[in-house]
Design a protein around this motif. Structure first.
Motif, mmCIF file in Angstrom:
data_model
loop_
_atom_site.group_PDB
_atom_site.id
_atom_site.type_symbol
_atom_site.label_atom_id
_atom_site.label_comp_id
_atom_site.label_asym_id
_atom_site.label_seq_id
_atom_site.Cartn_x
_atom_site.Cartn_y
_atom_site.Cartn_z
ATOM 1 N N ILE A 168 -0.384 4.547 -1.677
ATOM 2 C CA ILE A 168 0.173 5.843 -1.313
ATOM 3 C C ILE A 168 1.567 5.909 -1.937
ATOM 4 C CG2 ILE A 168 0.849 7.355 0.578
ATOM 5 C CD1 ILE A 168 -1.085 5.699 2.344
ATOM 6 N N THR B 188 1.002 15.710 2.459
ATOM 7 C CA THR B 188 0.280 14.465 2.185
ATOM 8 C C THR B 188 -1.183 14.761 1.868
ATOM 9 O OG1 THR B 188 -0.313 12.275 3.030
ATOM 10 C CG2 THR B 188 -0.255 14.070 4.628
ATOM 11 N N SER B 189 -1.776 13.901 1.058
ATOM 12 C CA SER B 189 -3.196 14.032 0.698
ATOM 13 C C SER B 189 -4.071 13.098 1.506
ATOM 14 C CB SER B 189 -3.372 13.713 -0.793
ATOM 15 O OG SER B 189 -2.981 12.370 -1.064
ATOM 16 N N ASP B 190 -3.464 12.271 2.368
ATOM 17 C CA ASP B 190 -4.218 11.253 3.103
ATOM 18 C C ASP B 190 -4.414 11.686 4.557
ATOM 19 O OD1 ASP B 190 -5.248 8.972 4.326
ATOM 20 O OD2 ASP B 190 -4.111 7.632 3.022
ATOM 21 N N ASP B 191 -5.647 11.997 4.919
ATOM 22 C CA ASP B 191 -5.933 12.442 6.286
ATOM 23 C C ASP B 191 -5.973 11.292 7.286
ATOM 24 O OD1 ASP B 191 -6.086 15.099 5.593
ATOM 25 O OD2 ASP B 191 -8.245 15.047 5.186
ATOM 26 N N THR B 192 -6.005 10.049 6.793
ATOM 27 C CA THR B 192 -6.086 8.908 7.712
ATOM 28 C C THR B 192 -4.718 8.519 8.262
ATOM 29 O OG1 THR B 192 -5.808 7.231 5.978
ATOM 30 C CG2 THR B 192 -8.054 8.028 6.410
ATOM 31 N N LEU B 193 -3.652 9.025 7.653
ATOM 32 C CA LEU B 193 -2.310 8.691 8.118
ATOM 33 C C LEU B 193 -1.954 9.524 9.346
ATOM 34 C CD1 LEU B 193 -0.321 8.573 4.748
ATOM 35 C CD2 LEU B 193 -0.994 6.626 6.138
ATOM 36 N N ARG C 10 -5.677 0.606 -3.005
ATOM 37 C CA ARG C 10 -5.261 1.856 -2.362
ATOM 38 C C ARG C 10 -3.734 1.916 -2.291
ATOM 39 N NH1 ARG C 10 -3.973 3.152 2.951
ATOM 40 N NH2 ARG C 10 -4.452 5.283 3.612
ATOM 41 N N GLN D 188 -3.276 11.439 -7.141
ATOM 42 C CA GLN D 188 -4.527 11.220 -6.411
ATOM 43 C C GLN D 188 -5.599 10.559 -7.267
ATOM 44 O OE1 GLN D 188 -4.587 15.446 -4.572
ATOM 45 N NE2 GLN D 188 -5.781 14.191 -3.171
ATOM 46 N N HIS E 178 -3.147 8.219 -3.147
ATOM 47 C CA HIS E 178 -2.706 9.318 -2.291
ATOM 48 C C HIS E 178 -1.190 9.454 -2.405
ATOM 49 C CE1 HIS E 178 -6.410 10.436 -0.264
ATOM 50 N NE2 HIS E 178 -6.727 9.148 -0.222
ATOM 51 N N TYR E 179 -0.664 10.529 -1.821
ATOM 52 C CA TYR E 179 0.778 10.766 -1.914
ATOM 53 C C TYR E 179 1.326 11.235 -0.568
ATOM 54 C CZ TYR E 179 -0.629 15.702 -2.230
ATOM 55 O OH TYR E 179 -1.184 16.930 -1.982
ATOM 56 N N ASP F 99 0.828 -1.201 0.000
ATOM 57 C CA ASP F 99 0.000 0.000 0.000
ATOM 58 C C ASP F 99 0.866 1.255 0.000
ATOM 59 O OD1 ASP F 99 0.983 -0.234 2.550
ATOM 60 O OD2 ASP F 99 -0.808 0.585 3.510
#
Length: 558
Positions: free
Chosen positions: A279, A432-437, A277, A296, A301-302, A198
């Motif tokens: 990253i 980063t574009s991923d708010d879950t990280l 998914r 994206q 995501h990045y 991932d």
């Protein structure tokens, strides 16, 4: 003809605290462990230190054994005439055996054969391709030099000779199946190693050609050289690497290709693999708004490095935002900064390394000392010499950011520029574009981008990808692919054993294939497996090769 040994004499070596090595002579025999199924050595008797051995006592023991079995003992050599042998050949086999077993674990032999089933070749193309991959990992050389390497210097499974034209034809075949091969390799490696895919790291490097005033054409172009050879044509190589450092895909582009221009092709190539998914982690050289939007697409995501002196307003806000750093590790502190709202919202993680800050300060102080000396020398010049030196300093790639002109046009060190640079010591900004990280995942994920840099170092040093001598684009791409396959096997070996490839190679190449002539015929056997070799093979889930590799009974007259 049978050949079986129950007991044997061996020498084991132990390293002392002072660095010296002591050998001990033992009588041992091999048995198979009932739990692991692996052969183990059991010591029956220890004769003592090698340097204190009573050789005459050993000879008397050997003579007693020969008398018991009815053989005539030959004094001084410790052999009977009946088993006297002549050594014909000895060459390394352990490294090639290990690589071949990993090759078969990944089923690369089957993948290639499936794609060559409709082609008719006199040579075993899969074996030729494996030979070229093994050469990169064990003793990198030109395709022409491989002829002698295969014939005289290594024991390759399933191959005793190689013609250079076979190698070139195999490279052409490899080019034709590149896309299918890379996908199959990724799929099988992921299944074999249960890889976490991932998070994929991507970066590029360049590698050059040794030429003599030859024109640029095709892939061979001059461009920004990461090898510091702007005078030579080059190609640009891209690698996608997992968090474990396993290279899962490679790309080859013309030498004048800019990093910014390849992101869309890379993203499209990975989307085609249906990874779900993903990253993608990229360095600052790939960051543009259009590239980030590409990363994206399709739910991707990045994690991307951000240039802190880019002049972007959002970056300036992120760097100026107050807040306390939270320590993740002794040399890593982070704080999260969110700039903007809604669609314009950008999430940053500012990381700080105290040790790196000290190094940055020391490097800047050394540079400022040099700059002050240059300014003093400038004061001593007049006329045209002064003008040229002034322009050179003002446009210097490093010095210019710390300089300003006073109202008389003289160059001076700018204290504000020095202060701003000091404020950034030891810091790097990640977007980063991923708010879950979590902030920890973002910071450590970006730090793991070093895995790609490590892969490039292996390509350029251990595997000697440079310089290249091929002219045709197809051969250039095939050469890069061969190096990628070698890197794949090397990194799998390193990850699973916890050892560096040079260390693995050194130990495994000590395992030799020995060819002997006896009164009964030719015997080809290997040397005894050492403890380190056994540990390496066990970690890779590879069984030991048989002790007797081949026997050719001597034909006797009636």
């Amino acid at each position: 003809m049978s050949y079986h040994v129950d007991m044997y004499i061996r020498v084991i070596r132990r390293k002392n605290k002072n660095g010296s090595v002591t050998g001990y002579v033992q009588l041992a025999h091999n048995y198979r462990d009932p739990q692991t199924g692996q052969p183990k050595a059991k010591v029956l008797y220890t004769f003592g230190r090698e340097d204190e051995m009573d050789l005459e006592a050993l000879r008397r023991l050997a003579q007693s054994i020969h008398r018991f079995v009815g053989d005539e003992f030959t004094s001084g050599r410790g052999q009977s005439e009946a088993i006297q042998t002549t050594l014909l050949d000895s060459r390394p086999m352990g490294g090639a055996y290990l690589l071949d077993e990993l090759w078969r674990q990944l089923e690369l032999d089957e993948v290639l054969r499936e794609r060559l089933v409709d082609r008719k070749f006199k040579a075993a193309v899969e074996r030729v391709i494996f030979a070229m991959v093994a050469n990169r990992a064990l003793a990198p050389s030109s395709k022409l030099a491989m002829e002698e390497w295969v014939e005289r210097e290594v024991a390759l499974p399933g191959m005793t000779e190689l013609d250079v034209w076979q190698a070139y034809r195999a490279m052409d075949v490899l080019h034709d199946v590149t896309e299918e091969l890379q996908y199959e390799v990724f799929r099988r490696v992921s299944n074999l190693l249960n890889l976490d895919v991932d998070l994929l790291f991507f970066d590029t490097t360049s590698t050059y050609f040794e030429t003599e005033d030859e024109p640029e054409d095709g892939l061979r172009r001059k461009g920004y050289s990461k090898d510091h050879r702007p005078d030579l044509p080059q190609v640009v190589i891209g690698l996608a690497v997992t968090r474990d450092g396993i290279p899962v895909r490679c790309w080859t582009w013309p030498g004048n290709t800019a990093d910014m221009s390849v992101v869309e092709e890379v993203k499209q190539g990975l989307i085609g693999w249906r990874l779900g998914r993903v990253i993608t982690v990229v360095d600052r050289g790939f960051v543009s708004e259009s590239n980030l939007r590409i990363l994206q697409r399709a739910g991707g995501h990045y994690i991307a490095g951000e240039k802190m002196n880019s002049g972007k307003s959002a970056v300036e806000v992120a760097l100026a935002r107050p807040g306390r750093f939270r320590e993740l590790r002794p040399n890593l502190k982070v704080k999260e900064v969110v700039v903007g709202d809604g669609e314009a919202r950008v999430r940053y993680v500012l990381a700080f390394n105290p040790e790196e800050a000290k190094r940055d300060e020391a490097r800047r102080e050394a540079m400022l000392r040099e700059l002050r000396m240059e300014l003093e020398r400038l004061k001593e010049l007049q006329g045209e010499a002064h003008t040229k030196a002034h322009c050179r300093l003002a446009s210097h790639p490093t010095f210019k950011r710390y300089l300003k002109q006073d109202r008389w046009g003289n160059l001076r060190i700018d204290p504000e520029a020095v202060r701003q640079a000091a404020h950034l010591d030891g810091k790097y900004l990640i977007r980063t574009s991923d708010d879950t990280l979590s902030t920890e995942d973002v910071a450590l994920g970006y730090k793991q981008l070093l895995m790609v840099e490590s892969a490039f170092r292996t390509l350029k040093t251990t595997l000697d990808i440079r310089p290249m001598y091929h002219r045709k684009d197809e051969r250039i791409r095939s050469h890069v692919l061969l190096c990628w396959l070698a890197l794949l096997l090397v990194r799998i070996a390193e990850v699973q054993t916890g050892r560096s490839w040079p260390d693995i190679r050194s130990h495994m190449q000590a395992m030799h294939q020995v060819t002997k002539s006896t009164p009964d015929g030719i015997v080809v056997q290997r040397t005894e497996t050492t403890e380190v070799q056994w540990e390496i093979l066990r970690a890779l889930r590879i069984t030991e090769p048989p002790r007797i590799l081949r026997m050719e009974p001597r034909t006797r007259g009636l």
